[in-house]
Scaffold this active site. Structure first.
Site, mmCIF file in Angstrom:
data_model
loop_
_atom_site.group_PDB
_atom_site.id
_atom_site.type_symbol
_atom_site.label_atom_id
_atom_site.label_comp_id
_atom_site.label_asym_id
_atom_site.label_seq_id
_atom_site.Cartn_x
_atom_site.Cartn_y
_atom_site.Cartn_z
ATOM 1 N N GLY A 209 -10.466 -4.626 0.731
ATOM 2 C CA GLY A 209 -9.214 -4.514 2.245
ATOM 3 C C GLY A 209 -9.244 -2.849 3.113
ATOM 4 O O GLY A 209 -10.115 -2.427 3.048
ATOM 5 N N ASP A 210 -8.559 -3.078 4.336
ATOM 6 C CA ASP A 210 -8.289 -2.044 4.803
ATOM 7 C C ASP A 210 -8.482 -0.233 4.458
ATOM 8 O O ASP A 210 -8.711 0.593 4.806
ATOM 9 C CB ASP A 210 -7.407 -2.069 6.358
ATOM 10 C CG ASP A 210 -5.798 -1.742 5.423
ATOM 11 O OD1 ASP A 210 -6.272 -2.297 4.501
ATOM 12 O OD2 ASP A 210 -4.902 -1.651 6.155
ATOM 13 N N THR B 168 1.069 -1.097 0.001
ATOM 14 C CA THR B 168 -0.167 0.001 -0.486
ATOM 15 C C THR B 168 1.317 1.202 0.032
ATOM 16 O O THR B 168 2.295 1.159 0.483
ATOM 17 C CB THR B 168 -1.186 -0.172 1.646
ATOM 18 O OG1 THR B 168 -1.317 -1.120 1.368
ATOM 19 C CG2 THR B 168 -1.670 1.205 1.353
#
Lengths: 343, 343
Positions: B238-239, B208
């Site tokens: 995802g986060d 990321t």
């Protein structure tokens, strides 16, 4: 009790029938069917009676699971399924329409024992989205699946895909037409989309169902399911499928399911913030819930409410709207059903 | 200083040129390019040099915005754009492949001054997803848009839609083939999908880019952008686009951007939890970050790291992996670039 006398409790578990254990350990469940401009003047006596009966049915079905020694996960999904299958609430059968005149649903679930979680966003062909969120939690390596991908996962797991039309209801379609007309009028008055949307009644921006439960083993679960915002566009995702915003559960603090104007609930991390105040500031769930709903959200215009439960079976149901469909039942309290503020 | 002497500070703002104010008020920026099994032995000297140069370029470009009196929002997007446009990091040009051999990207941004936030999930045709997340924050009534809907919003706003193929890179394609081969082998050994996935190296589950910044006005911003997990399926989110998990910012506590095994970062509400420990427990960002990364995530297998900044210009960059691509610069510290643990 099991916190203070863990050894004695485990002996009890080993030697006594579950009915006796049930009398020893607290069990409790709270549900909501959305918050908004829910005023007595908008209900006929028949309509009010029907809503109260459905809330009673849902909370008692979940409680019955707990009473038989079932898990808080089973209790939460049992109650939510009843709310999803009713046209009264904005989830499942009662889901609102998107701008494109279809239904896109979001849901999530979290288990306080191990903080496992599952969520689905933008599903169109799943009769009970909370059950798919649970399947993601229990059988997927992921926490959150979206759109067609989530439905492919469902199909792989043997979940029936249903026609989006089964979620059609006349009253929701009328709401959509009203919203579109209001938006059009506001735009003709040279309001931009943002201002036009702000001029809408709060009832078009909220509506969700949810449940939180404590089982005989001392484990709490939270679940939330919604059709989202009337006339939503652009694959909008609200707070309902967001772990930390619409749903959160941790045995160390509490379990929360939220309903309200989702954008605010995401920005203010509502469900997890309530749990953080309990865990880090030693507040009760009542104090923490009131602070976030009334002191944090209300001043910025974040309308809605939450239901909260802790591992002792305490429950709190704060909201800053005119009303919130809600119900509770525990091993020490009879069934309570509320709709309006003064219920 | 502006906390202790607010009146004097505003006088300064009114009467002095911005270069002088810059010397008075702290400004700072931290960036990351992902955490994982980043070990010295995997780098040639040339490769290491190229990565360090790109991190330096990105952090200094963001710092330069701050130095000219620009907002932390502009600084964060400036740095992230450079990382997105590089094939080195898992975002934008360097985005990994999904199971279907395409690229699906997620991004989010949050402004600590007013807690406004924007996020996009599963976009395929946006060159710089962080810029679209910012557009959602600034020009949409929603916080989170997904998939084709998010791209329709982009198109309405005049954002160019690009061919998904522009994100193709040979090294990411090789990674996908490796992951698929490993998953196939694991399944032949009768491992289920979950166990097969668990057997993969952590490097396929993370990656990321992100930035956090403090501007001359005392406002902090956090932003995150990613291609997600190699070989991800089912519209997995995802986060990175989840406010509270991968991104969080509040002037009352801190701004956090995360990188790691997203499922854990969602379940543990990582970015917001760090801010909650700062705000409710009075911890420093270093204490709060270390607790969450090392004491909460590490024991359950949640690999990754975060970058944190507060309104005083303090920065902390904890991670529990072998390395994390990272860099910082502030008005009191020279450019720092790190890759390995002992950098």
């Amino acid at each position: 009790m099991n916190k203070v006398f863990p050894i004695i409790t485990s002996l009890l578990f080993a030697s006594l029938p579950s009915a006796v254990i049930a009398a020893e350990s607290p069990i409790a469940i709270a549900i909501h069917g959305g918050a908004g401009t829910i005023q007595k003047s908008r209900f006929t006596p028949e309509k009010e009676k029907a809503y109260r009966a459905k809330l009673k049915e849902a909370v008692e079905a979940g409680y019955s699971v707990l009473e038989k020694g079932g898990s808080s996960i089973d209790a939460v999904t049992t109650s939510i399924n009843i709310l999803e299958n009713s046209p009264f609430f904005n989830a499942g059968k009662g889901a609102v329409y998107t701008h494109n005149e279809i239904h896109e649903m979001d849901s999530s679930i979290m288990y306080g024992k191990n903080r496992q979680a599952g969520a689905v966003a933008g599903v169109k062909h799943i009769k009970n989205p909370i059950n798919l969120a649970r399947l993601v939690m229990e059988e997927s390596i992921h926490v959150m699946l979206s759109g067609e991908g989530a439905e492919k996962f469902a199909k792989n797991k043997g979940v029936e895909l249903v026609d989006n039309k089964i979620f059609n209801t006349e009253h929701r379609y009328k709401s959509l037409l009203k919203v579109k007309a209001k938006m059009k009028k506001a735009k003709l008055e040279n309001k931009d989309h943002q201002a036009a949307h702000n001029s809408l009644d709060v009832e078009y921006k909220v509506g969700t169902v949810g449940a939180v439960a404590l089982d005989i083993h001392g484990d709490i679960t939270s679940g939330t399911s919604t059709g989202g915002m009337t006339a939503k566009r652009f694959g909008r995702i609200g707070d309902a499928p967001i772990i930390g915003a619409g749903t959160f559960a941790d045995n160390n603090s509490c379990a929360v399911s939220a309903t309200g104007h989702g954008e605010y609930f995401i920005r203010y991390n509502v469900a997890a913030d309530i749990c953080a105040r309990v865990q880090y500031q030693g507040k009760t769930i009542e104090q923490a819930g009131n602070e976030v709903i009334h002191n944090v959200l209300m001043p910025v215009g974040g309308t809605g409410g939450v239901i909260i439960i802790d591992t002792k079976g305490n429950m709190s149901l704060p909201f800053n709207t005119k009303g919130m469909y809600r119900a509770t039942k525990s091993n020490t309290t009879a069934t309570y059903v509320g709709i309006f503020k003064d219920d």
